[in-house]
Motif scaffolding. Structure first.
Motif, PDB file in Angstrom:
ATOM      1  N   UNK A 139       0.850  -1.192   0.000  1.00 41.96           N
ATOM      2  CA  UNK A 139       0.000   0.000   0.000  1.00 41.96           C
ATOM      3  C   UNK A 139       0.880   1.235   0.000  1.00 41.96           C
ATOM      4  N   UNK A 140       0.554   2.186  -0.874  1.00 43.60           N
ATOM      5  CA  UNK A 140       1.354   3.412  -0.952  1.00 43.60           C
ATOM      6  C   UNK A 140       1.233   4.211   0.344  1.00 43.60           C
ATOM      7  N   UNK A 141       2.276   5.009   0.631  1.00 45.53           N
ATOM      8  CA  UNK A 141       2.356   5.723   1.904  1.00 45.53           C
ATOM      9  C   UNK A 141       1.255   6.761   2.075  1.00 45.53           C
ATOM     10  N   UNK A 142       0.742   7.296   0.970  1.00 47.56           N
ATOM     11  CA  UNK A 142      -0.275   8.353   1.075  1.00 47.56           C
ATOM     12  C   UNK A 142      -1.706   7.806   1.074  1.00 47.56           C
ATOM     13  N   UNK A 143      -1.870   6.483   1.212  1.00 45.76           N
ATOM     14  CA  UNK A 143      -3.205   5.886   1.233  1.00 45.76           C
ATOM     15  C   UNK A 143      -3.832   6.040   2.615  1.00 45.76           C
ATOM     16  N   UNK A 144      -5.111   6.366   2.634  1.00 41.62           N
ATOM     17  CA  UNK A 144      -5.853   6.506   3.894  1.00 41.62           C
ATOM     18  C   UNK A 144      -6.249   5.111   4.380  1.00 41.62           C
ATOM     19  N   UNK A 145      -5.361   4.464   5.136  1.00 36.70           N
ATOM     20  CA  UNK A 145      -5.625   3.103   5.602  1.00 36.70           C
ATOM     21  C   UNK A 145      -6.735   3.052   6.648  1.00 36.70           C
ATOM     22  N   UNK A 146      -6.944   4.133   7.350  1.00 34.62           N
ATOM     23  CA  UNK A 146      -8.036   4.167   8.330  1.00 34.62           C
ATOM     24  C   UNK A 146      -9.385   4.024   7.624  1.00 34.62           C
ATOM     25  N   UNK A 147      -9.552   4.760   6.527  1.00 30.19           N
ATOM     26  CA  UNK A 147     -10.788   4.669   5.744  1.00 30.19           C
ATOM     27  C   UNK A 147     -10.933   3.280   5.122  1.00 30.19           C
ATOM     28  N   UNK A 148      -9.812   2.712   4.642  1.00 27.63           N
ATOM     29  CA  UNK A 148      -9.857   1.381   4.037  1.00 27.63           C
ATOM     30  C   UNK A 148     -10.317   0.343   5.054  1.00 27.63           C
ATOM     31  N   UNK A 149      -9.743   0.382   6.251  1.00 24.77           N
ATOM     32  CA  UNK A 149     -10.113  -0.584   7.290  1.00 24.77           C
ATOM     33  C   UNK A 149     -11.557  -0.410   7.739  1.00 24.77           C
ATOM     34  N   UNK A 151     -14.036   0.708   5.822  1.00 20.06           N
ATOM     35  CA  UNK A 151     -14.866   0.174   4.744  1.00 20.06           C
ATOM     36  C   UNK A 151     -14.878  -1.352   4.772  1.00 20.06           C
ATOM     37  N   UNK A 152     -13.703  -1.953   4.956  1.00 16.58           N
ATOM     38  CA  UNK A 152     -13.612  -3.412   5.023  1.00 16.58           C
ATOM     39  C   UNK A 152     -14.442  -3.950   6.180  1.00 16.58           C
ATOM     40  N   UNK A 153     -14.353  -3.307   7.329  1.00 13.99           N
ATOM     41  CA  UNK A 153     -15.113  -3.760   8.497  1.00 13.99           C
ATOM     42  C   UNK A 153     -16.617  -3.684   8.258  1.00 13.99           C
ATOM     43  N   UNK A 154     -17.069  -2.621   7.583  1.00 15.26           N
ATOM     44  CA  UNK A 154     -18.500  -2.487   7.286  1.00 15.26           C
ATOM     45  C   UNK A 154     -18.982  -3.603   6.367  1.00 15.26           C
ATOM     46  N   UNK A 238     -13.655 -13.408   3.669  1.00 13.93           N
ATOM     47  CA  UNK A 238     -12.387 -12.704   3.468  1.00 13.93           C
ATOM     48  C   UNK A 238     -12.655 -11.459   2.629  1.00 13.93           C
ATOM     49  N   UNK A 239     -12.003 -10.366   2.999  1.00 14.50           N
ATOM     50  CA  UNK A 239     -12.032  -9.156   2.194  1.00 14.50           C
ATOM     51  C   UNK A 239     -10.669  -8.998   1.534  1.00 14.50           C
ATOM     52  N   UNK A 240     -10.667  -9.048   0.208  1.00 11.75           N
ATOM     53  CA  UNK A 240      -9.440  -8.961  -0.574  1.00 11.75           C
ATOM     54  C   UNK A 240      -9.377  -7.582  -1.230  1.00 11.75           C
TER      55      UNK A 240
END
Length: 282
Positions: A139-149, A151-154, A238-240
């Motif tokens: 994952x690139x350094x400027x990716x919003x991983x908080x938003x990704x996680x 979304x995955x959790x939802x 699984x969320x891929x």
């Protein structure tokens, strides 16, 4: 009925039979074609012991084969004047496909994995390219991983009834339930159900893009969220997450699932099953 009418009926029957035969061969060659070329061998691997190989090339000079260690086939050719059919029978399955000669074919099209077309059962494909090894995605350094996680959790907690693709092998059922594209990333919701008699420990899921059902290229997995151990009778999700790729409606997305008792299971999903906005993304 006079002799002239009987002759007319016979001619019509022959024409109909020819049309049906041509149609059948066209359908088969579109799905189950392997390629051979001069100066290189075509390799096929079967999951079970190979018992019989029969070719429509009765002379045996234009197309030659060799069985290696019971499960591998090597084909060599000096050039085929026309395409021929081939039957491979293993201990558990039968495989039917068309062998076609092609000049300057990439080496990636000369390696195939025979898949289960068990007698009496229908399969959407009997042969597919061997899948290459995939590098780990980053994952690139400027990716919003908080938003990704988030979304995955939802999505992990949603009740998903839609079925986009499904396959089963040895009591393990794998299905694609949802696909979402957001901010250059594609999210796949994968369900794995264990109907076997033993717990299954999954290896990391791999994702590939297959152009026209032939070439397979890696889609490196950035995140794979889900339980790795599946108890008997249990279903896990699984969320891929992969980077978005340009897809054509004729492409296929392949999911490779491996683990104890799975060697490996390949789930194929036609790109045409994807939401329209994903196919339109460029």
């Amino acid at each position: 009925m006079n002799r002239q009418n009987k002759s007319l009926i016979t001619i019509c029957s022959l024409i109909l039979e020819m049309v049906l035969t041509v149609s059948l061969h066209a359908q088969q060659s579109a799905k189950d074609t392997i390629y051979v070329t001069k100066g290189a061998a075509t390799f096929l691997h079967a999951a079970d012991k190979i018992l019989t190989v029969q070719s429509g090339n009765t002379s045996g000079k234009e197309l030659q084969y060799q069985i290696i260690q019971d499960r591998d086939l090597l084909f060599t050719t000096t050039g085929l004047s026309r395409s021929t059919n081939l039957l491979v029978v293993t201990e558990k399955s039968s495989y039917y496909f068309i062998v076609q000669y092609k000049e300057n074919v990439p080496l990636s099209l000369l390696k195939y994995e025979l898949e289960g077309k068990t007698a009496g059962k229908e399969s959407n494909s009997t042969v597919s390219p061997l899948l290459p090894e995939c590098p780990e995605g980053h994952i690139s350094a400027n990716t919003d991983t908080v938003m990704m996680n988030r979304l995955i959790n939802e999505i992990m907690h949603q009740r998903l009834k839609k079925l986009l693709a499904k396959t089963t092998m040895k009591g393990i059922q794998v299905s694609v339930r949802k696909v979402l594209l957001l901010n250059r990333y594609c999210y796949f919701s994968i369900e794995v159900r264990n109907r076997s008699h033993i717990p299954v420990e999954l290896q990391p899921i791999r994702v590939y893009k297959s152009s026209y059902g032939i070439n397979a290229s890696c889609m490196p997995v950035l995140m794979d969220v889900g339980a790795d151990v599946i108890a008997t009778g249990e279903t896990v999700r699984h969320m891929i997450t992969v980077e978005a790729s340009i897809l054509d409606r004729r492409d296929k997305i392949l999911f490779s699932i491996s683990g104890n008792g799975i060697s490996p299971l390949i789930l194929k999903m036609a790109a045409s099953k994807l939401p329209g906005y994903i196919l339109a993304a460029r």
